[in-house]
Design an enzyme around this catalytic site. Sequence first.
Site, PDB file in Angstrom:
ATOM      1  N   PHE A 119       0.829  -1.189   0.030  1.00 42.47           N
ATOM      2  CA  PHE A 119       0.072   0.079   0.011  1.00 42.47           C
ATOM      3  C   PHE A 119       1.016   1.205  -0.109  1.00 42.47           C
ATOM      4  CE2 PHE A 119      -2.298  -3.275   2.572  1.00 42.47           C
ATOM      5  CZ  PHE A 119      -3.102  -3.722   1.737  1.00 42.47           C
TER       6      PHE A 119
ATOM      7  N   LYS B 244       8.963   6.746   3.864  1.00 42.40           N
ATOM      8  CA  LYS B 244       8.101   6.074   3.672  1.00 42.40           C
ATOM      9  C   LYS B 244       6.620   6.648   3.398  1.00 42.40           C
ATOM     10  CE  LYS B 244       6.442   1.333   5.265  1.00 42.40           C
ATOM     11  NZ  LYS B 244       6.628   0.239   6.279  1.00 42.40           N
TER      12      LYS B 244
ATOM     13  N   GLU C  73      15.236   7.161   9.609  1.00 39.69           N
ATOM     14  CA  GLU C  73      16.745   7.403   9.312  1.00 39.69           C
ATOM     15  C   GLU C  73      17.339   6.583   7.997  1.00 39.69           C
ATOM     16  OE1 GLU C  73      19.798   5.336  11.594  1.00 39.69           O
ATOM     17  OE2 GLU C  73      18.417   4.312  12.485  1.00 39.69           O
TER      18      GLU C  73
ATOM     19  N   ASP D 139       7.669  -9.792  11.638  1.00 40.63           N
ATOM     20  CA  ASP D 139       8.157 -10.108  10.352  1.00 40.63           C
ATOM     21  C   ASP D 139       9.564 -10.163   9.881  1.00 40.63           C
ATOM     22  OD1 ASP D 139       7.633 -10.930   7.439  1.00 40.63           O
ATOM     23  OD2 ASP D 139       7.412  -9.053   6.671  1.00 40.63           O
TER      24      ASP D 139
END
Length: 580
Positions: free
Chosen positions: A333, A351, A408, A455
């Site tokens: 997404f 992001k 970062e 994850d």
Amino acid sequence: MEMPQTEREPHAHPRRPGNARVLHIDGDSIMFPGPLMSTKMQTDDVVDFIQRKSQECLQHVEEPEQKEAYFFWKIMELLCNKNGDVMLAEVAVILFKGYGLLRKKLGVKNQDGWCLPLAQLLCANEPKYEHVKDVVKMGEKLDSEGLTYAAHICYVIALEELKTRQRSSFELIGCDSLPFSQSAMKDAIERTEVYEYVRSLTSGLAQPNFQIYKCYYASSLAECGHFNQALDYCETIARAIATFPCKIPKATLDRTIALSERLHKGKGKEPEWLLNLRQLHTYKVFKLEDSECGLMTSEMLALRFPLGKHQISSEEEFDSRYTLGKLLGEVDFGSIRAGVRKADGKQVAIKQVGKSRYDEFITIPGETQRFPLEVALMKMVYKPFGCDNVLELLEWFEMSDCYILVLEQPSHCMGLHEFCKHHKGRLSEPLARQIMHQVVQAARHCCDCGVFHGDIKAENLLINTDTLDVKLKDFGCGDLLKDTPYTRYAGQYLGRPAIVWSLGVLLFNLCRDMSGDNNVHRNMHLAPDLSGDCRDLMWWCLEQDPHSRPTFEEILSHKWFTKLQNKVKDKPARREQTKL
């Protein structure tokens, strides 16, 4: 009681045109040029006040906490003169010189035992994150010893946001509790307002937790007859409320509106900032019926009204502070792009994640605002201190259709998956051990902070090709850590054992025989030269029974790791001085 409509004769500031006022309490004659967050404020006025305060401290240096106050004002002067862009070594010079001056003036050598150690710490040659963290740690130690003011000086040097820390309230500089006397309260508020101003030189933003104290100060001004200055304070508080609507308690909003209405009564048409503040209050009351701020909707965020040069939308704020670069990769997404922070040229990763009606929001300990889950988890792993092996979230923005996370961007880094490909798919055992040790530390840190990453795999790990430092990234599949089973993706699984299983899979993928298949099972193809210790740890992590898998402590104390010498690789020294 209605506010009288006549104002006493103002005290003109010698270096500031206009209607500067000063509140005189207990014979204090040094004029405070507040409100400092006014769009009309000049830095020269602030520096003039600071210099007068530091001289006052020297005149009364024998009195309690005057030495700490002297150092505080000298540090504030340095920061103001350089617009907040100061080397830590420059602060060390202030401490060394001040120590010598006070020693000569007082004729004593011991000055509470914190000044010289702090100055020496600031001269250390180490990366910025480690440097600042050490300064804050020293503040925590001083705090635990009851040296509140000295602790606050450490937090000030680290440019910490105003907030409650352990036993001392960092909401008012130099105070571990609310002062009893009005004079002491006034001094504490003035110190803290100067610090707020200094932070705003780089961020352009006010300090949310401090607004209730400025409201108190405005009330004191009004009681002394300085109605115009009190109203100026109300406007600057309104600007802060508009900037941080979810971080401002209802009590602050109520008191600001009530005071503003009293001060403006009989002066004609109400200013737009007061009208909009009252409108914002309507939404805040609705959201606070259950004593929870909640996440502001896009319609409510549209109420952020223009109150001066600091008030801008999230889109404008992001564009004014960052430049987007090339695409680095795609995520669920959203996408990740390279970026540059305009203020100092710092390389970052941007992001962008699209909004969805199914987005989850949570409130984390110590906060009232509800954050998107990924943002909340990343904030949690950096409270109170982060981990060298976890990627840091620098800040985040909410846009109309997405969230932007500014991360970062470590230098000389690539994904671990790509790194393995450059090594023909399989790493040497010593190299795999060095990487795994860092990944286990990152996983343990997340769990210690109450975060379940969910994850851990090579694709979610970055490695510095020069230093071999590893960082865990992407908390998009994460959750709060809990003791009950998860059912979010497939089947049922317990948090910590699931993480240990993923560590076993990662170890297998780093060491497996590339000629074999890619499945994890008892007959899998492992490199023939793989040590028995490595195989033992791998199988232990991959036990079918979750309760039979090792803890993080058992993993790190396993003989495969204890044989590793010099586990923590020394980092290269910085070639330039660390900045605040």
